[in-house]
Design a protein around this motif. Structure first.
Motif, short mmCIF file in Angstrom:
data_model
loop_
_atom_site.label_atom_id
_atom_site.label_comp_id
_atom_site.label_asym_id
_atom_site.label_seq_id
_atom_site.Cartn_x
_atom_site.Cartn_y
_atom_site.Cartn_z
N LEU A 54 -4.44 8.34 3.43
CA LEU A 54 -5.36 7.36 4.02
C LEU A 54 -5.46 6.08 3.19
O LEU A 54 -5.99 5.07 3.64
CB LEU A 54 -6.75 7.97 4.18
N THR A 55 -4.94 6.17 1.94
CA THR A 55 -4.90 4.97 1.11
C THR A 55 -4.17 3.84 1.82
O THR A 55 -4.58 2.68 1.72
CB THR A 55 -4.19 5.29 -0.22
N PHE A 86 -9.51 8.89 -2.60
CA PHE A 86 -9.09 9.75 -1.49
C PHE A 86 -8.57 11.11 -1.98
O PHE A 86 -8.65 12.10 -1.26
CB PHE A 86 -8.01 9.04 -0.65
N GLN A 87 -8.06 11.13 -3.22
CA GLN A 87 -7.63 12.40 -3.79
C GLN A 87 -8.79 13.38 -3.91
O GLN A 87 -8.63 14.59 -3.76
CB GLN A 87 -7.02 12.15 -5.18
N LYS A 88 -10.00 12.86 -4.14
CA LYS A 88 -11.18 13.72 -4.26
C LYS A 88 -11.47 14.47 -2.95
O LYS A 88 -12.12 15.51 -2.96
CB LYS A 88 -12.40 12.88 -4.64
N LEU A 89 -10.99 13.93 -1.84
CA LEU A 89 -11.20 14.58 -0.54
C LEU A 89 -10.14 15.62 -0.24
O LEU A 89 -10.29 16.39 0.71
CB LEU A 89 -11.21 13.52 0.58
N GLY A 90 -9.05 15.63 -1.01
CA GLY A 90 -7.97 16.58 -0.79
C GLY A 90 -6.63 15.87 -0.79
O GLY A 90 -6.55 14.66 -0.54
N ASP A 91 -5.57 16.63 -1.05
CA ASP A 91 -4.24 16.02 -1.16
C ASP A 91 -3.81 15.28 0.11
O ASP A 91 -3.20 14.21 0.05
CB ASP A 91 -3.19 17.10 -1.49
N PRO A 111 2.80 2.44 -3.92
CA PRO A 111 2.06 3.24 -4.90
C PRO A 111 1.60 4.58 -4.35
O PRO A 111 1.50 5.56 -5.11
CB PRO A 111 0.85 2.35 -5.25
N THR A 112 1.34 4.66 -3.05
CA THR A 112 0.91 5.94 -2.47
C THR A 112 2.04 6.96 -2.53
O THR A 112 1.83 8.13 -2.86
CB THR A 112 0.44 5.73 -1.02
N VAL A 113 3.24 6.54 -2.21
CA VAL A 113 4.41 7.43 -2.27
C VAL A 113 4.68 7.85 -3.72
O VAL A 113 4.94 9.04 -3.99
CB VAL A 113 5.64 6.74 -1.67
N ILE A 114 4.60 6.90 -4.63
CA ILE A 114 4.83 7.23 -6.04
C ILE A 114 3.79 8.25 -6.52
O ILE A 114 4.12 9.21 -7.24
CB ILE A 114 4.77 5.94 -6.91
N TYR A 115 2.55 8.04 -6.11
CA TYR A 115 1.45 8.91 -6.54
C TYR A 115 1.57 10.31 -5.93
O TYR A 115 1.42 11.31 -6.65
CB TYR A 115 0.13 8.26 -6.12
N GLN A 116 1.85 10.39 -4.64
CA GLN A 116 1.79 11.66 -3.93
C GLN A 116 3.12 12.40 -3.91
O GLN A 116 3.17 13.60 -4.16
CB GLN A 116 1.30 11.43 -2.50
N VAL A 117 4.20 11.68 -3.62
CA VAL A 117 5.51 12.33 -3.48
C VAL A 117 6.12 12.62 -4.85
O VAL A 117 6.62 13.72 -5.09
CB VAL A 117 6.45 11.47 -2.62
N PHE A 118 6.07 11.62 -5.74
CA PHE A 118 6.69 11.79 -7.05
C PHE A 118 5.70 12.31 -8.09
O PHE A 118 6.07 12.51 -9.25
CB PHE A 118 7.29 10.46 -7.53
N ASP A 119 4.47 12.53 -7.66
CA ASP A 119 3.44 13.15 -8.49
C ASP A 119 3.23 12.41 -9.83
O ASP A 119 3.06 13.03 -10.88
CB ASP A 119 3.80 14.62 -8.77
N ALA A 123 0.82 -1.21 0.00
CA ALA A 123 0.00 0.00 0.00
C ALA A 123 0.85 1.26 0.00
O ALA A 123 0.47 2.29 -0.58
CB ALA A 123 -0.92 0.00 1.22
N THR A 124 2.00 1.21 0.63
CA THR A 124 2.85 2.40 0.77
C THR A 124 3.53 2.79 -0.53
O THR A 124 3.59 3.97 -0.91
CB THR A 124 3.91 2.17 1.86
#
Length: 328
Positions: free
Chosen positions: A261-262, A251-256, A30-38, A27-28
């Motif tokens: 929470l993913t 979860f992106q729809k709720l805000g960055d 893909p979340t890091v790739i999505y959020q940190v590396f945009d 879970a961690t």
């Protein structure tokens, strides 16, 4: 068999913690790739994940139903063994002429059959799961006597030295013990110690015991079909792997900030599925020596107590007690 009200959440978490570690990593990343590396393109539409999850839920539900049926059938068979054993006891006591030595021989040889059968049922098979790390770790909380005490040591309590030597030379010892019982009945009939109808009735009980033994061997020697077990495992882990990719956008729809929470929600949902898979796995082999087995050792001891009580023995063995709420 767990003899308490339920497993504690602590026990369950310890048992499944290795899965939780893997799920957290899955879970961690893909979340890091999505959020940190945009890198937003890794997100997958939720509908595709939901379809896989629905299929996985159906398959895991099917497996757990079938493995429970295997467990319940095994318990019913051993219940029938209890009933047939008691019938054997009263028929031997009441049909055979007043000869306590003969009664004892037939009763003790039956206890030897129970012993040989449970030892055979505890023998490991390639498809069983007790060699897996999480099962070996939990096995520290209870004792499987068939793995600790040699069969020879137990059989000497019930058989003469010549009978023990003969039985230990055989491959299917339980089968040969019933054959010895049948031969003894034939000798009693030929010597006039039992009548024809009594001989037939006692032989019928032995035939029933063979039937019960065969049913146990069928469950022991034929696993839950590997194609279904494999499909279940593949679907569960495919869903687990893809789940975080499917809820990133939700979860992106709720805000960055809510994207993070993913991780906990993916772990929780995935843990539910992997835990259901593990429960089914731990139920599919009801004689393998796990905490969820049919308690054949305790049931065999119950039968022995009943039979020896019919002989009016005073020093009866104690019932098998649960160890850390696990009854074997």
């Amino acid at each position: 068999m767990h003899s308490g009200r339920h497993y504690s959440i602590k026990e369950f978490l310890i048992w499944t913690r290795r899965d939780i570690y893997v799920l957290f990593v899955l879970a961690t990343i893909p979340t890091v790739i999505y959020q940190v590396f945009d890198i937003k393109c890794i997100a997958i539409p939720w509908v595709a994940i939901a379809l896989i999850g629905t299929a996985a839920a159906f398959i895991v539900g099917f497996k757990n139903t079938q493995t429970y049926n295997r467990l319940w059938e095994a318990r019913q068979i051993y219940g029938a063994i209890v009933n047939s054993s008691r019938a054997w006891g009263i028929m031997v006591r009441d049909f055979v002429e007043e000869d306590k030595k003969i009664h004892q021989e037939l009763f003790y040889r039956h206890c030897a059959w129970l012993t040989a059968l449970r030892y055979q049922l505890r023998e490991p098979r390639a498809w069983e799961n007790m060699t897996k790390s999480y099962n070996l770790e939990y096995k520290k909380f209870f004792t499987v006597s068939e793995e600790k005490i040699p069969l020879e040591e137990v059989l000497q309590n019930y058989l003469t030295s010549s009978e023990q030597t003969y039985i230990l030379s055989k491959k299917n010892r339980a089968t040969q013990l019933i054959a010895l019982q049948s031969n003894h009945l034939k000798e009693l009939y030929n010597s006039g110690k039992i009548e024809n109808f009594q001989y037939v009735a006692l032989e019928k009980v032995l035939t029933d015991l063979y039937d019960h033994q065969g049913k146990c061997e069928r469950i022991k020697n034929f696993p839950y079909p590997r194609q279904f077990a494999s499909l279940n495992l593949f679907f569960i882990w495919l869903f687990v792997f893809m789940l975080p990719f499917g809820i990133l956008n939700e979860f992106q729809k709720l805000g960055d900030d809510f994207v993070w929470l993913t991780i906990p929600f993916s772990v929780i949902v995935s843990w539910l599925f992997t835990s259901m898979e593990k429960v089914g796995e731990s139920t599919e082999n009801p004689f393998e020596g796990s905490a969820n087995d049919v308690p054949i050792t305790a049931m065999s001891r119950t039968i022995e107590i009943d039979l020896r009580d019919m002989l009016d023995e005073e020093n009866l063995p104690a019932p098998i007690a649960a160890e850390n709420k696990i009854l074997m």
